[in-house]
Design a protein around this motif. Structure first.
Motif, short mmCIF file in Angstrom:
data_model
loop_
_atom_site.label_atom_id
_atom_site.label_comp_id
_atom_site.label_asym_id
_atom_site.label_seq_id
_atom_site.Cartn_x
_atom_site.Cartn_y
_atom_site.Cartn_z
N GLY A 1 0.90 -1.24 -0.09
CA GLY A 1 -0.13 -0.16 -0.02
C GLY A 1 0.76 1.13 -0.23
N GLN A 2 2.05 1.12 -0.20
CA GLN A 2 2.93 2.39 -0.25
C GLN A 2 3.93 2.52 -1.32
OE1 GLN A 2 2.33 5.18 1.73
NE2 GLN A 2 0.83 4.33 3.06
N SER A 3 4.57 3.55 -1.61
CA SER A 3 5.72 3.57 -2.45
C SER A 3 6.06 4.96 -2.61
CB SER A 3 5.34 2.73 -4.09
OG SER A 3 6.55 2.50 -4.42
N GLY A 4 6.92 5.55 -1.64
CA GLY A 4 7.33 6.98 -1.48
C GLY A 4 8.52 7.10 -2.45
N PHE A 5 8.82 8.29 -2.80
CA PHE A 5 10.07 8.64 -3.61
C PHE A 5 11.29 8.35 -2.76
CE2 PHE A 5 12.62 11.90 -6.11
CZ PHE A 5 12.80 10.90 -6.97
#
Length: 320
Positions: free
Chosen positions: A47-51
Motif C-alpha cells: 500500500g505505499q511507494s514513496g520517492f
C-alpha cells in the motif's frame, strides 16, 4: 567487522513512518540504512511507494548512519539525473552514501510507456548508464549515443570522492557479470549454496569491494503472528526471475500469489518467533563473508522488531 543495517521498505510504510523507523534503528544499535527505489509496491496490501531520493535526504539529515539505495537507471530515469542525485547526496554527506545499480523490474519501469526490453538489452543499457554516471561523477562533460542518449551533460555539484557504485544481482551469472564494472555486490537472502556460488562467482571474476546482503525476516513474540505477517506482506515476493522482472502491476503480483503456500514464503523470508534462530541464520550469512547485512522485517510495524533485534540479536552477532 560486519555492518548491520536496517532496510527501509518504501513499499510498505508511509515515508514519515519510515523516517521514524530509521531514527529508531540508529537508537537501538543498527549501523547503517538502505532502501530500494520503487514506483510501485509488490502487493496492494503493502500500500505505499514513496520517492526514495526525497526520503534519503531526510534520512541522512535525521541520523548519522551511512545509507545506500538500489536503483535502475535507463528507463524510468535518465542516467545523468541519477548521477546528479548520487553526486548531490554524496557531496552533502561525504562518505555516507552508496548506490547499487540494477536492470530493474517492469513493475516500476512500465510507467514510461516504453517497451520492456529483453534481459540482455537491459544489461547492455545498464552498462552504458554506469559508464555515463561514472564519467559525470569524475567531472567529465559527457555526450553519448547508444541505448541511452546524453548530450553535453556536466555535473556542477560533485563530491570530492565519488561514492561506490554497487552491482545488484540475484543470479550467479549476473554476479559474475557485475565483477566487470561494480565496486561491490548486493543480493538478497537465498539458500546458502546459492549465496556461496554468487560470492565465489563475483570474487573469482575479479569482483572487488564489499559484499552486501539484504535479509528478509519476519519476527513476532508468537510464531503464529510471525507467520501471519510474512504471509500477508511477502507472499507476492516469492517468484524467481524472470517472473519478478516481468510482471507489471501490484494487481498482477496479487493474482499470481493468491494460492502461494506458506512453505514457499518461508523459502524467501526467515520466519520465526525465536530470536536465537534468527541469530543462527545470520551467523550462516556472516560465514560466507558478507561485509554488510541489511535486515528487512517484512511487517508494517517496525518498533518491536527493532527493539528486539537491537537488544537480543545484534549484540550476540557482534560478540561472536
Amino acid at each position: 567487522m560486519t555492518v548491520f543495517g536496517f532496510h527501509a521498505s518504501h513499499e510498505q510504510l508511509h515515508p514519515r513512518a519510515l523516517l521514524d523507523a530509521v531514527i529508531h534503528a540508529e537508537r537501538v544499535g543498527f549501523d547503517a540504512g538502505m532502501c530500494s527505489d520503487h514506483f510501485s509496491p509488490w502487493s496492494a496490501r503493502q500500500g505505499q511507494s514513496g520517492f526514495a531520493w526525497s526520503w534519503l535526504g531526510s534520512a541522512l539529515q535525521a541520523t548519522t548512519l551511512p545509507f545506500g539505495v538500489v536503483n535502475a537507471p535507463g528507463q524510468r530515469y535518465h542516467p545523468a539525473i541519477i548521477a546528479q542525485a548520487i553526486g548531490t547526496l554524496a557531496a552533502m554527506y561525504p562518505g555516507r552514501f552508496w548506490a547499487a545499480l540494477g536492470t530493474g523490474e517492469a513493475s516500476n519501469e512500465h510507467i514510461t510507456g516504453d517497451g520492456w526490453p529483453r534481459k540482455d538489452v537491459r544489461n547492455a543499457r545498464l552498462r552504458e548508464c554506469v559508464e555515463v554516471i561514472r564519467a559525470l561523477l569524475a567531472g567529465e562533460k559527457v555526450s553519448h549515443d547508444g541505448l541511452v542518449r546524453v548530450d553535453r551533460a556536466r555535473l556542477w555539484t560533485r563530491p570530492e570522492q565519488p561514492p561506490a557504485l554497487i552491482g545488484a544481482a540475484v543470479s550467479v551469472a549476473t554476479a559474475r557479470w557485475c565483477a566487470e564494472w561494480a565496486d561491490g555486490l548486493i543480493t538478497v537472502n537465498a539458500p546458502l549454496p546459492h549465496l556461496r556460488q554468487m560470492v565465489d562467482a563475483y570474487r573469482d571474476a575479479g569482483g572487488r569491494g564489499p559484499l552486501h546482503l539484504q535479509v528478509h525476516v519476519s519476527w513476532a513474540p508468537e510464531q503464529v503472528e510471525a507467520e501471519r505477517i510474512a504471509y500477508d506482506q511477502w507472499r507476492s515476493n516469492v517468484f524467481p526471475p524472470p517472473v519478478c522482472w516481468d510482471l507489471e502491476t501490484a494487481e498482477h503480483f496479487d493474482a499470481v500469489s493468491a494460492d502461494v503456500p506458506m512453505a514457499t514464503v518461508e523459502r524467501v523470508v526467515n520466519v520465526s518467533a525465536d530470536l536465537g534462530r534468527h541469530v543462527g541464520w545470520l551467523e550462516e550469512y556472516l560465514a560466507l563473508g558478507f561485509d554488510q547485512i541489511a535486515l528487512h522485517h517484512v511487517g508494517q510495524e517496525q518498533g518491536a522488531f527493532l527493539d528486539a533485534f537491537g537488544a537480543e540479536v545484534l549484540p550476540k552477532l557482534r560478540a561472536r
